[in-house]
Write a protein that holds these residues in place. Structure first.
Motif, PDB file in Angstrom:
ATOM      1  N   GLY A  83      -5.502   0.041   2.742  1.00 54.50           N
ATOM      2  CA  GLY A  83      -5.179   0.993   1.697  1.00 54.50           C
ATOM      3  C   GLY A  83      -5.430   0.363   0.343  1.00 54.50           C
ATOM      4  O   GLY A  83      -6.131  -0.650   0.230  1.00 54.50           O
ATOM      5  N   SER A  84      -4.830   0.951  -0.664  1.00 55.96           N
ATOM      6  CA  SER A  84      -5.014   0.484  -2.042  1.00 55.96           C
ATOM      7  C   SER A  84      -3.680   0.006  -2.606  1.00 55.96           C
ATOM      8  O   SER A  84      -2.608   0.495  -2.221  1.00 55.96           O
ATOM      9  N   THR A 133      -0.569  -0.190  -4.667  1.00 51.27           N
ATOM     10  CA  THR A 133       0.187   0.854  -5.345  1.00 51.27           C
ATOM     11  C   THR A 133       0.559   0.426  -6.764  1.00 51.27           C
ATOM     12  O   THR A 133       0.463  -0.751  -7.133  1.00 51.27           O
ATOM     13  N   THR A 145       0.794  -1.233   0.000  1.00 56.24           N
ATOM     14  CA  THR A 145       0.000   0.000   0.000  1.00 56.24           C
ATOM     15  C   THR A 145       0.817   1.269   0.000  1.00 56.24           C
ATOM     16  O   THR A 145       0.283   2.351  -0.299  1.00 56.24           O
TER      17      THR A 145
END
Length: 553
Positions: free
Chosen positions: A251-252, A254, A197
């Protein structure tokens, strides 16, 4: 939210020797494909490869770059093996062995990757089975007892040498220069999410079970300073970080991590978790009384309870530590499959190896022909120390009753039985403290051994259920990814839709239960004699060994 029928999630299980990625369909938990990547450096327990320097006894290190290689290889290979379109993947979840610690810089760079620390063993990952911090754990325990620290009973009265604080204190006192450079003392479970993330998220599971985080706080600076004045700032300077709940979105993915994995940039990344704890929902063990034993090189026992109790020798109890709304309890055995593997490698005569068969299978077949007690042996399963209920990694293995007629299959069966006796000891600690155990659910690679499974049912007297997946931790991580991606409201809903278990596959055999009761009573006498202070020979032998090795060096 409506679930796309083709939607998939990825679960990645980082084990002791390898990492495994599994592609799971969100709507029904079908495992569509998997891949394994073995760590290039494995476990460093003899020498540091960079320098050839011998490592002291009880050390166990790893190289963090090996974990990233799992993302680069196992994940894309699993997607290919599954035959799915990577664009259908909506999330990724991970789990890790614990407590596995990495000293890093502020941006997450492991100190062992810096030229100035590449030759310092303290700059590397301290694996869960790094037990060289036992003297530091002993000091933590003694001081906590003296001061009546309220958090100590939450860990059965003993903090393990495997955990964050003991390893951190060892780092300070044996490598102060590495300690000073450490800006984050990070669980590997969180470090790998950081790599996915780009941001550091600390999971509530390891913080509670391995990081002595109870009732919203860590041990006080006053307590830590009493251990060593330079340790007073350990929490604030190295450890403390906002906690994230299990199943949350950390999170997302990367752009860099997307390139590693071949997955779409921006998909959900679940908060990190522990291999044992994610396995419980994968086995649909989300209700009180269902004890899950994840059996591999070691065994971790996890159990949900509706009440808070102080259980002697437990690894910890955390509110919501496994599923929300229940108290999650943890216990464990430091050596199980490792003991069987050690015996086959080092103690079995050549003629067994020369029969052209898997030696484990051969010994199991020969041992299966025996009646309970026929071999005349009792063993203690402490070859890697005792995690629960004694929490003492200075203890060692014992086999009693050997004669000139004792054969390899006799000792092998005695070792299988010893691990079952160890699990029964854990179960009795829970039930004796008022935390009921009504079902034993087995996960992990050792479920393949039918003799071992029947022994566990007979020794414990419990119906033994088996997880429906051969990849329990990875499936559990994938389920948490589905929750993080919003496909399910919570982990209970995901467990119902995606989990799998076969109930009561093994049932206790009354005749065997009675026979094992006699043997278990003998086991407990040996357990208490060697483990509770009547005879400290194991500790003395460890001291003699350290002294001899020190002189040899």
């Amino acid at each position: 939210m409506a679930i796309n029928p083709d939607a998939c999630v990825v679960g990645v299980d980082f084990g002791t020797l390898s990492g495994r990625a599994v592609i799971v369909r969100v709507r029904d938990g079908a495992e569509l494909g998997s891949a394994v990547h073995e760590y290039r450096h494995g476990v460093l327990d003899r020498v540091l490869p960079r320098t050839g320097e011998p490592l002291p006894p009880e050390w166990a290190l790893q190289v963090p770059a090996d974990y990233v290689d799992v993302l680069r290889t196992a994940v894309p290979n699993a997607v290919e093996n599954a035959g799915v379109d990577a664009t259908d993947v909506i999330g990724i979840g991970t789990d890790f062995t614990a407590c596995t610690m990495i000293p890093t810089t502020a941006d997450g760079t492991p100190l062992c990757e810096l030229p100035e620390f590449a030759g310092n063993p303290h700059a590397y990952v301290k694996l869960w089975r790094h037990h060289a911090a036992q003297p530091h754990a002993d000091r933590i325990n003694e001081l906590a007892r003296q001061r009546g620290e309220p958090w100590l009973p939450r860990y059965g009265g003993l903090i393990s040498s495997e955990w964050e604080f003991a390893k951190g204190l060892q780092l300070l006192e044996e490598a102060p220069e590495v300690y000073a450079a450490t800006e984050h003392w990070v669980e590997a479970a969180d470090w790998i999410v950081w790599q996915l993330t780009g941001s550091y998220t600390r999971n509530a599971c390891t913080a509670g079970y391995k990081g002595i985080h109870q009732d919203g706080a860590y041990p006080s600076a006053d307590f830590l300073g009493a251990l060593n004045p330079a340790f007073a700032g350990f929490v604030t300077d190295k450890l403390d970080h906002p906690l994230a709940a299990l199943g949350d979105r950390a999170g997302s993915l990367t752009k860099q991590a997307a390139a590693w994995t071949g997955l779409p940039e921006g998909i959900a990344v679940a908060v990190g978790n522990v291999d044992a704890h994610v396995t419980a929902p994968a086995a649909r063990a989300v209700e009180p009384g269902q004890l899950v034993a994840i059996m591999g090189t070691s065994t971790c026992h996890v159990l949900n309870g509706s009440v808070l109790r102080e259980v002697p020798g437990m690894c910890g109890v955390v509110d919501g530590g496994i599923v929300p709304g229940l108290w999650g309890y943890e216990a464990g055995q430091s050596g199980v499959g490792d003991i069987f593997a050690w015996f086959v490698k080092n103690q079995v005569p050549p003629e067994y190896h020369e029969r052209g068969r898997d030696v484990h299978e051969l010994l199991t077949e020969l041992a299966s022909a025996q009646a309970v007690g026929e071999h005349g042996l009792i063993a203690l399963d402490w070859h890697s120390g005792n995690r629960s209920v004694l929490v003492d990694h200075e203890l060692s293995g014992v086999v009693v009753g050997q004669t000139l007629a004792t054969r390899a299959e006799d000792v092998y069966r005695a070792l299988l039985e010893a691990t079952a006796f160890g699990t029964r000891t854990v179960i009795e600690a829970f039930t004796g403290a008022g935390v009921p155990v009504t079902e034993l659910v087995i996960a992990g690679g050792l479920v393949r051994n039918a003799l071992l499974m029947q022994i566990y049912a007979d020794v414990t007297g419990l119906p033994l259920s088996v997880i429906g997946s051969t990849q329990g931790p990875a499936l559990g991580s994938a389920m948490h990814a589905a929750v993080a991606a919003g496909a399910y409201a919570d982990i209970r809903a995901a467990a119902e839709a995606m989990g799998s278990v076969r109930r009561a596959v093994y049932r206790p055999i009354a005749e065997n239960v009675q026979a094992y009761q006699r043997l278990y009573e003998e086991y407990r006498q040996l357990h208490d004699y060697f483990g509770r202070g009547a005879n400290e020979v194991m500790h003395r032998l460890r001291a003699y060994r350290r002294d001899a090795l020190g002189k040899a060096a």
